[in-house]
Design an enzyme around this catalytic site. Structure first.
Site, PDB file in Angstrom:
ATOM      1  N   HIS A 166       0.868  -1.176   0.000  1.00  0.00           N
ATOM      2  CA  HIS A 166       0.000   0.000   0.000  1.00  0.00           C
ATOM      3  C   HIS A 166       0.907   1.229   0.000  1.00  0.00           C
ATOM      4  O   HIS A 166       1.570   1.515   0.994  1.00  0.00           O
ATOM      5  CB  HIS A 166      -0.914  -0.023   1.220  1.00  0.00           C
ATOM      6  CG  HIS A 166      -1.819  -1.210   1.244  1.00  0.00           C
ATOM      7  ND1 HIS A 166      -2.193  -1.849   2.407  1.00  0.00           N
ATOM      8  CD2 HIS A 166      -2.423  -1.882   0.236  1.00  0.00           C
ATOM      9  CE1 HIS A 166      -2.992  -2.852   2.120  1.00  0.00           C
ATOM     10  NE2 HIS A 166      -3.143  -2.895   0.804  1.00  0.00           N
ATOM     11  N   GLU A 169       1.608   3.937   2.764  1.00  0.00           N
ATOM     12  CA  GLU A 169       2.183   3.482   4.027  1.00  0.00           C
ATOM     13  C   GLU A 169       3.710   3.604   3.948  1.00  0.00           C
ATOM     14  O   GLU A 169       4.449   2.620   3.993  1.00  0.00           O
ATOM     15  CB  GLU A 169       1.711   2.068   4.319  1.00  0.00           C
ATOM     16  CG  GLU A 169       0.191   2.013   4.489  1.00  0.00           C
ATOM     17  CD  GLU A 169      -0.413   0.620   4.456  1.00  0.00           C
ATOM     18  OE1 GLU A 169       0.352  -0.371   4.510  1.00  0.00           O
ATOM     19  OE2 GLU A 169      -1.644   0.514   4.367  1.00  0.00           O
ATOM     20  N   HIS A 259       3.645  -2.932   6.801  1.00  0.00           N
ATOM     21  CA  HIS A 259       2.520  -2.044   6.497  1.00  0.00           C
ATOM     22  C   HIS A 259       2.406  -0.917   7.518  1.00  0.00           C
ATOM     23  O   HIS A 259       3.163  -0.845   8.483  1.00  0.00           O
ATOM     24  CB  HIS A 259       1.211  -2.848   6.505  1.00  0.00           C
ATOM     25  CG  HIS A 259       1.025  -3.731   5.320  1.00  0.00           C
ATOM     26  ND1 HIS A 259       0.229  -3.396   4.254  1.00  0.00           N
ATOM     27  CD2 HIS A 259       1.529  -4.960   5.038  1.00  0.00           C
ATOM     28  CE1 HIS A 259       0.257  -4.366   3.355  1.00  0.00           C
ATOM     29  NE2 HIS A 259       1.040  -5.330   3.813  1.00  0.00           N
ATOM     30  N   GLU A 335       2.431  -4.117  11.353  1.00  0.00           N
ATOM     31  CA  GLU A 335       1.751  -2.830  11.201  1.00  0.00           C
ATOM     32  C   GLU A 335       2.366  -1.777  12.114  1.00  0.00           C
ATOM     33  O   GLU A 335       2.680  -2.057  13.273  1.00  0.00           O
ATOM     34  CB  GLU A 335       0.261  -2.973  11.537  1.00  0.00           C
ATOM     35  CG  GLU A 335      -0.504  -3.947  10.658  1.00  0.00           C
ATOM     36  CD  GLU A 335      -0.929  -3.341   9.333  1.00  0.00           C
ATOM     37  OE1 GLU A 335      -0.614  -2.158   9.084  1.00  0.00           O
ATOM     38  OE2 GLU A 335      -1.581  -4.050   8.544  1.00  0.00           O
TER      39      GLU A 335
END
Length: 376
Positions: A166, A169, A259, A335
């Site tokens: 993504h 990010e 991410h 994350e």
């Protein structure tokens, strides 16, 4: 006063800029997609004047809860990014800043430019430990770069790291920069020991087209790459197609997919508990990995994160699940926050590029802890 986003990763549309205290903006959607949240723009104005910028379409963005308790970052030199006062009323996201110099950049997170990406690739390439592999090209004609670190050998374990599926990010590529800095440090004993028995395969940017275009979540044609791992195609998702083919050639013993999360103000990992092959070996390794990371850095925690899938119910189009099942290996999605680490807040900088890079270096200690047991 003038506002522009006509540069690498730029994203904003000016609706009304007649008054410094009532600037109306909106974020442009990813191409051929409804996703949007990433912004990056430059403002020219009068020193000493407060500028009040309203992002009017915040409430219909991809993650509207991400605006709560979030502050944008700003920079005068594109190196140091600091947090500025912001507020969200449930509809409009407002940024306030008094200019200290003639122009300033604002962004959703500290950008990682395509130029810096190329610098990172070619800095790493200088090491005798690194082979730089061109996997193919994206739909916009950009390179898909793979760094092979260590001497490949069938007897060695294969550790794969991908980042920035993504593109908005950007903390993911800062993470990789920090990880590579430690892995290629001849004076780091853990790194040297890791490379005796393991080979690292690192893709620092899975989505260079989306990164340059200023997208939040998709590639040049609006494809969410992290939903393409069951059946990638050259037409929609060549980035995943090339990487998955390379994984098939080498095998995978450990996989980390890096991410950022818009909503949760924590660092955490999401495991692959829901894949059919998940067993006691995976559970034991996952526990050891997380306990090691907990022991070495307060930036990591395990209390907050995503709901764990029941066995057999994982989404196998997602990278970490697909790779875990295909290669029967330990696999995580890692994350980091766009906001701040609520357990260790920094009022001036929030979660930052530097902290992302440090976490990348720290994660190598967790990899070191499990490396000898990956296939027991």
């Amino acid at each position: 006063m003038f506002i522009t986003a006509n540069f690498d990763s730029g994203n904003i549309e000016v609706i009304n800029a007649e008054s410094e205290d009532a600037i109306e903006l909106q974020i442009r959607r990813d191409n051929q997609s409804d996703f949007y949240q990433w912004f990056h723009f430059k403002l020219y104005g009068e020193i000493g004047t407060e500028h009040v910028m309203h992002i009017t379409n915040a409430s219909t963005s991809a993650y509207p809860d991400g605006w709560k308790d979030y502050s944008a970052v700003a920079s005068y030199d594109r190196e140091t990014w600091f947090r500025v006062p912001c507020e969200y009323d449930g509809k409009t996201f407002t940024i306030r800043h008094t200019l200290e110099q003639e122009s300033v950049y604002f962004a959703y997170f500290a950008p990682y430019s395509y130029e810096r990406h190329q610098d990172l690739i070619h800095w790493a390439q200088q090491s005798s430990l690194v082979e730089h592999v061109l996997l193919g090209q994206t739909l916009d004609g950009r390179d898909m770069n793979l760094l092979v670190i260590g001497e490949p050998d069938d007897s060695k374990q294969k550790i794969w790291v991908t980042a920035r599926q993504h593109p908005g990010e950007s903390m993911a590529e800062w993470f990789v920069e920090g990880m590579l800095g430690r892995l290629l440090d001849d004076a780091d004993g853990a790194a040297r020991k890791l490379l005796q028995n393991n080979v690292f395969y690192v893709v620092p940017n899975m989505n260079p087209d989306g990164s340059v275009r200023g997208h939040l979540r998709t590639n040049a044609v609006g494809t969410n790459l992290n939903r393409e791992w069951a059946a990638p195609s050259l037409e929609k998702s060549p980035e995943v197609y090339y990487v998955l083919n390379a994984m098939q050639e080498t095998g995978v013993d450990l996989y980390l997919d890096i991410h950022g999360d818009e909503n949760l103000p924590y660092n955490f990992v999401a495991g692959c508990e829901g894949v059919p092959c998940y067993d006691e070996r995976h559970e034991r390794l996952a526990t050891q990995f997380k306990e090691t990371l907990l022991a070495i850095t307060p930036e990591f925690q395990v209390e907050q994160g995503y709901e764990v899938d029941a066995k057999g119910e994982a989404n196998l189009t997602v990278a970490s699940n697909a790779v875990a099942e295909r290669f029967d290996c330990l696999s995580f999605t890692l994350e980091m926050p766009f906001k701040d680490n609520a357990n260790l807040p920094d009022e001036d900088f929030g979660w930052s590029a530097n902290r992302s890079a440090q976490l990348g270096a720290d994660v190598l200690s967790a990899v070191y802890a499990v490396a000898n047991n990956l296939r027991d």
